[in-house]
Design an enzyme around this catalytic site. Structure first.
Site, PDB file in Angstrom:
ATOM      1  N   THR A  34      -8.341   3.767   8.614  1.00  0.00           N
ATOM      2  CA  THR A  34      -9.279   2.873   8.729  1.00  0.00           C
ATOM      3  C   THR A  34      -9.441   2.352  10.104  1.00  0.00           C
ATOM      4  OG1 THR A  34      -9.455   2.342   6.437  1.00  0.00           O
ATOM      5  CG2 THR A  34     -10.457   0.907   7.676  1.00  0.00           C
TER       6      THR A  34
ATOM      7  N   HIS B 202      -3.538  -4.421   7.906  1.00  0.00           N
ATOM      8  CA  HIS B 202      -3.568  -3.302   9.012  1.00  0.00           C
ATOM      9  C   HIS B 202      -2.792  -3.304  10.115  1.00  0.00           C
ATOM     10  CE1 HIS B 202      -5.501   0.580   9.678  1.00  0.00           C
ATOM     11  NE2 HIS B 202      -5.461   0.564  10.752  1.00  0.00           N
TER      12      HIS B 202
ATOM     13  N   ARG C  71      -9.688   7.710  -1.122  1.00  0.00           N
ATOM     14  CA  ARG C  71     -10.523   8.096  -0.111  1.00  0.00           C
ATOM     15  C   ARG C  71     -11.392   9.454  -0.640  1.00  0.00           C
ATOM     16  NH1 ARG C  71      -9.333   6.903   5.467  1.00  0.00           N
ATOM     17  NH2 ARG C  71     -10.863   8.284   6.029  1.00  0.00           N
TER      18      ARG C  71
ATOM     19  N   HIS D   6       0.954   6.132   1.857  1.00  0.00           N
ATOM     20  CA  HIS D   6       1.810   7.226   2.707  1.00  0.00           C
ATOM     21  C   HIS D   6       2.745   7.834   1.848  1.00  0.00           C
ATOM     22  CE1 HIS D   6      -1.095   6.761   5.999  1.00  0.00           C
ATOM     23  NE2 HIS D   6      -0.944   5.709   6.052  1.00  0.00           N
TER      24      HIS D   6
ATOM     25  N   HIS E   2      -5.873   3.547  -1.572  1.00  0.00           N
ATOM     26  CA  HIS E   2      -7.333   3.830  -0.994  1.00  0.00           C
ATOM     27  C   HIS E   2      -7.417   5.142  -1.456  1.00  0.00           C
ATOM     28  CE1 HIS E   2      -9.829   4.238   2.712  1.00  0.00           C
ATOM     29  NE2 HIS E   2     -10.481   4.507   1.614  1.00  0.00           N
TER      30      HIS E   2
ATOM     31  N   GLU F  22      -8.653  -0.005  -2.762  1.00  0.00           N
ATOM     32  CA  GLU F  22      -9.670   0.162  -1.590  1.00  0.00           C
ATOM     33  C   GLU F  22     -10.416   1.273  -1.622  1.00  0.00           C
ATOM     34  OE1 GLU F  22      -6.450  -1.664   1.684  1.00  0.00           O
ATOM     35  OE2 GLU F  22      -6.611   0.710   1.498  1.00  0.00           O
TER      36      GLU F  22
ATOM     37  N   GLU G 138     -10.691  -9.503   3.541  1.00  0.00           N
ATOM     38  CA  GLU G 138      -9.324  -9.004   4.341  1.00  0.00           C
ATOM     39  C   GLU G 138      -9.722  -8.837   5.749  1.00  0.00           C
ATOM     40  OE1 GLU G 138      -5.987  -5.763   3.827  1.00  0.00           O
ATOM     41  OE2 GLU G 138      -7.012  -6.431   2.202  1.00  0.00           O
TER      42      GLU G 138
ATOM     43  N   ASN H  94       0.822  -1.096  -0.168  1.00  0.00           N
ATOM     44  CA  ASN H  94       0.004   0.051  -0.139  1.00  0.00           C
ATOM     45  C   ASN H  94       0.963   1.341   0.133  1.00  0.00           C
ATOM     46  OD1 ASN H  94      -1.451   2.238   0.994  1.00  0.00           O
ATOM     47  ND2 ASN H  94      -3.380   0.738   1.548  1.00  0.00           N
TER      48      ASN H  94
ATOM     49  N   ARG I  76      -7.172  12.547   0.936  1.00  0.00           N
ATOM     50  CA  ARG I  76      -6.160  13.035   1.891  1.00  0.00           C
ATOM     51  C   ARG I  76      -4.733  12.485   1.448  1.00  0.00           C
ATOM     52  NH1 ARG I  76      -7.505  10.077   7.411  1.00  0.00           N
ATOM     53  NH2 ARG I  76      -9.772  11.200   6.949  1.00  0.00           N
TER      54      ARG I  76
END
Length: 241
Positions: A105, A194, A49, A12, A47, A74, A155, A9, A53
């Site tokens: 999340t 996660h 969103r 970030h 993701h 996602e 998941e 992922n 963000r």
């Protein structure tokens, strides 16, 4: 136990770019995604969103056009996101809960409460050849409903287990084991993600029937010291028996 696939992922990476309000072109999302692939990532997870963000629609456009490995998108269960998925057709869509005020999340999707909307989304996306995973807490009722809704995978949310201390750590691990076993028995692929770092990944690989993990934040943090390609390759080692 077969090889466990690693999805990286890169949300970030985009967070760093957004820190200055999107005024910088760096770090380059595609470049970093390719670094993750060179380190051994078998898919890239992002993701998109509602509040944008970190990942932007332009990132999905670029990755969809140029990335050489599958994309796992996602997404919240909204009409807007379904339209975006229909346009870019990622290999997987992972349906997740989303609240604007959360830092990340915070838990699994309530597939029982939202079953009608999820069923509708699953059918529309699958009609395009997109496979669906549902991000859920390791709760047997959620697993049962996920199977009824026709998803290919669940998941399992590992964040509660990662954060747990003392005797609660073992309790949360047992929940994950029961959920993974139930999912497999119902014909669902077992994914997990996660909060996973090197230490916890060495343990999660022992989860019954696990075929895929999706990991992001820790890898980007490790990359500050050793680079993303190396941090991903080290995570791959953690997944080996």
């Amino acid at each position: 136990m077969g090889n466990i696939q690693l999805g990286v992922n890169i949300d970030h990476v985009a967070t760093l770019r957004r820190v200055r309000g999107g005024t910088t072109s760096y770090p380059d999302i595609l470049e970093m995604a390719n670094e993750a692939v060179l380190g051994g990532a078998q898919q890239i997870t992002i993701h998109l969103r509602e509040d944008r963000r970190h990942i932007q629609l332009e990132d999905l456009q670029v990755l969809s056009k140029s990335l050489k490995v599958p994309i796992n998108l996602e997404m919240a269960v909204t009409e807007a996101m379904i339209r975006i998925a229909k346009k870019y057709k990622p290999s997987w869509c992972c349906l997740v809960p989303e609240k604007r005020q959360e830092l990340t999340t915070e838990g699994g999707l309530n597939v029982i409460k939202q079953r009608r909307a999820i069923f509708h989304a699953v059918n529309r996306l699958q009609s395009l050849g997109i496979e669906i995973s549902l991000f859920v807490d390791p709760d047997l009722d959620m697993i049962d409903m996920s199977a009824k809704l026709g998803a290919e995978a669940v998941e399992l949310h590992t964040g509660t287990w990662v954060a747990a201390k003392g005797t609660n750590k073992e309790k949360q691990w047992k929940r994950l084991v029961r959920a993974a076993t139930r999912a497999h028995d119902l014909g669902l692929r077992v994914h997990a993600g996660h909060g996973l770092d090197y230490q916890h990944t060495k343990v999660i690989r022992k989860l019954p029937h696990l075929v895929e993990v999706n990991i992001g934040h820790s890898l980007v943090c490790y990359a500050l010291k050793i680079g993303l390609r190396k941090s991903v390759s080290e995570m791959k080692k953690c997944l080996k028996p």
